[in-house]
Design a protein around this motif. Structure first.
Motif, mmCIF file in Angstrom:
data_model
loop_
_atom_site.group_PDB
_atom_site.id
_atom_site.type_symbol
_atom_site.label_atom_id
_atom_site.label_comp_id
_atom_site.label_asym_id
_atom_site.label_seq_id
_atom_site.Cartn_x
_atom_site.Cartn_y
_atom_site.Cartn_z
ATOM 1 N N GLN A 1 -1.247 64.144 37.204
ATOM 2 C CA GLN A 1 -1.244 65.126 36.011
ATOM 3 C C GLN A 1 -1.880 64.239 35.055
ATOM 4 O OE1 GLN A 1 0.155 68.241 35.268
ATOM 5 N NE2 GLN A 1 0.263 67.943 37.676
ATOM 6 N N LEU A 2 -1.917 63.009 34.725
ATOM 7 C CA LEU A 2 -2.662 62.314 33.841
ATOM 8 C C LEU A 2 -4.058 62.392 34.306
ATOM 9 C CD1 LEU A 2 -0.159 59.294 33.471
ATOM 10 C CD2 LEU A 2 -0.628 61.148 31.661
ATOM 11 N N LEU B 1 -2.924 72.769 20.767
ATOM 12 C CA LEU B 1 -2.735 72.919 22.014
ATOM 13 C C LEU B 1 -1.043 73.293 22.496
ATOM 14 C CD1 LEU B 1 -0.731 70.410 23.259
ATOM 15 C CD2 LEU B 1 -2.702 69.144 23.135
ATOM 16 N N THR B 2 -0.745 74.104 23.447
ATOM 17 C CA THR B 2 0.505 74.400 23.513
ATOM 18 C C THR B 2 1.006 73.779 24.890
ATOM 19 O OG1 THR B 2 -0.267 76.423 24.490
ATOM 20 C CG2 THR B 2 0.439 76.726 22.386
ATOM 21 N N PRO C 1 -4.961 65.811 14.315
ATOM 22 C CA PRO C 1 -4.493 64.146 14.388
ATOM 23 C C PRO C 1 -4.584 63.401 15.514
ATOM 24 C CG PRO C 1 -2.674 65.775 13.656
ATOM 25 C CD PRO C 1 -3.720 66.484 14.194
ATOM 26 N N ILE C 2 -4.719 64.120 16.830
ATOM 27 C CA ILE C 2 -4.951 63.233 18.003
ATOM 28 C C ILE C 2 -6.427 63.296 18.638
ATOM 29 C CG2 ILE C 2 -2.437 63.862 18.762
ATOM 30 C CD1 ILE C 2 -3.560 65.661 20.658
ATOM 31 N N ILE C 3 -7.235 64.009 17.891
ATOM 32 C CA ILE C 3 -8.850 64.056 18.193
ATOM 33 C C ILE C 3 -9.412 63.570 17.134
ATOM 34 C CG2 ILE C 3 -10.694 65.397 18.893
ATOM 35 C CD1 ILE C 3 -9.009 67.294 20.485
ATOM 36 N N GLN D 1 1.109 60.569 26.806
ATOM 37 C CA GLN D 1 1.434 60.747 28.176
ATOM 38 C C GLN D 1 1.476 62.137 28.449
ATOM 39 O OE1 GLN D 1 2.243 58.361 30.647
ATOM 40 N NE2 GLN D 1 1.216 57.138 29.052
ATOM 41 N N ILE D 2 0.847 63.129 27.621
ATOM 42 C CA ILE D 2 0.609 64.386 28.101
ATOM 43 C C ILE D 2 -0.229 64.761 29.201
ATOM 44 C CG2 ILE D 2 -0.385 66.686 27.424
ATOM 45 C CD1 ILE D 2 0.207 65.649 24.448
#
Length: 338
Positions: A100-101, A56-57, A40-42, A228-229
């Motif tokens: 991190q971003l 992903l975890t 859903p996010i790619i 914001q991961i």
């Protein structure tokens, strides 16, 4: 009278509780996060669907207060980290978040490069400069640059890699002044900075940590929405999901496949933090397989820690060691379809 004393005592206790709750200790606490499906996010234009899922975890990481610290002390799968192990020296919370971003952005770039090359699809990569992710206290850049600034030129010179950028600076002498051209938001800026010795080295610098700013053009187009991961640990799984959408054969074969690991442009998989918590997150999501960084067979590798945790919690997941994107693909291609 007694009721007044009781009320005041209660109020004092309540205030002390609120103060202790919001008072942060110089520690961070990590605990199991979630396993998130990547499809859903790619999105690859015209990409193929999967019968299974690649996930992903994550871990949940936050500053410790008295209560979260004590809870983590008694919890087998929560970990306490001194602040200096999470943040760099003199790094603010804003700088940490930006770093991190930006590492996540670098992870995406490396994932796209690996997936498109492996799938034999068109990809063009150009270098547009470097992003500032941290500014060191007491160094020349402190009053000039901010996390998130994009440096495009030094002394009017454009570079084709961050390696060239660093080499150019390091060849100069202490006290030399360089001109830095950069973008902050939508504003183009130029500052002059005098070079100083870098702590613990025999080289000079301006006092920043950085990541490459790459412009990647692909055919078909790909978008990755991570909100914001932060952090680089999803690189391997990004690569696999993009590759799976680019190719006709479904590498999931109907399985739920979780995993973790950084990835560089050469497809090498690197270790991450919080592997135990990520195993728990994957197990709770019902994952069948977990891909873990093998670290070339090191005794204290992520893979060995993952196997131990899976056994301790009674998980049926199959934990697979991987040192590269190719190794992960080779394993998945051996799976029998469900």
């Amino acid at each position: 009278m007694n009721s007044r004393i009781r009320f005041r005592s209660f109020l004092i206790i309540l205030i002390l509780f609120a103060i202790s709750f919001f008072y942060h200790l110089p520690f961070y606490v990590s605990q199991p996060g979630i396993a998130k499906e990547l499809e859903p996010i790619i999105h690859v234009e015209g990409g193929n669907d999967a019968k299974g899922a690649l996930m992903l975890t994550t871990v949940r990481m936050g500053k410790a207060n008295i209560y979260s610290y004590l809870l983590a002390k008694w919890s087998e799968y929560q970990k306490i980290y001194p602040e200096h192990m999470i943040k760099e020296d003199d790094e603010t919370e804003e700088e940490y978040s930006v770093r991190q971003l930006q590492m996540m952005e670098g992870s995406k770039d490396a994932a796209i490069i690996n997936a498109y090359k492996a799938a034999g699809k068109k990809i063009k990569v150009s270098y547009d400069g470097v992003y500032v992710v941290n500014v060191l206290e007491g160094m020349p850049a402190e009053e000039k640059l901010m996390p998130g600034d994009r440096i495009s030129k030094i002394d009017g010179i454009k570079f084709t890699s961050s390696k060239q950028f660093i080499e150019y600076i390091s060849r100069k002498q202490e006290g030399t002044t360089v001109s830095i051209t950069f973008t902050r938001g939508d504003t183009n800026m130029t500052e002059r900075v005098m070079l100083k010795p870098l702590k613990g080295t025999d080289k000079v610098g301006i006092g920043i940590t950085l990541v490459d700013d790459l412009k990647i053009t692909t055919e078909p187009r790909v978008t990755i929405d991570t909100d914001q991961i932060g952090g680089p640990s999803a690189g391997l799984m990004f690569s696999l999901e993009i590759y799976n959408q680019l190719t006709k054969d479904d590498i999931t074969k109907g399985y739920k496949i979780a995993g973790t690991g950084t990835i560089n442009e050469n497809g090498e998989v690197g270790p991450i933090g919080g592997i135990e918590q990520k195993i728990i997150a994957a197990d709770k999501s019902g994952a069948d397989i977990f891909l873990a960084p093998n670290e070339n067979g090191a005794k204290d590798s992520n893979y060995r820690a993952a196997v131990k945790t899976a056994k301790n919690i009674g998980s049926d997941m199959k934990v697979i060691p991987v040192d590269s994107f190719k190794e992960a693909l080779d394993f998945l291609q051996t799976l029998k379809p469900r």
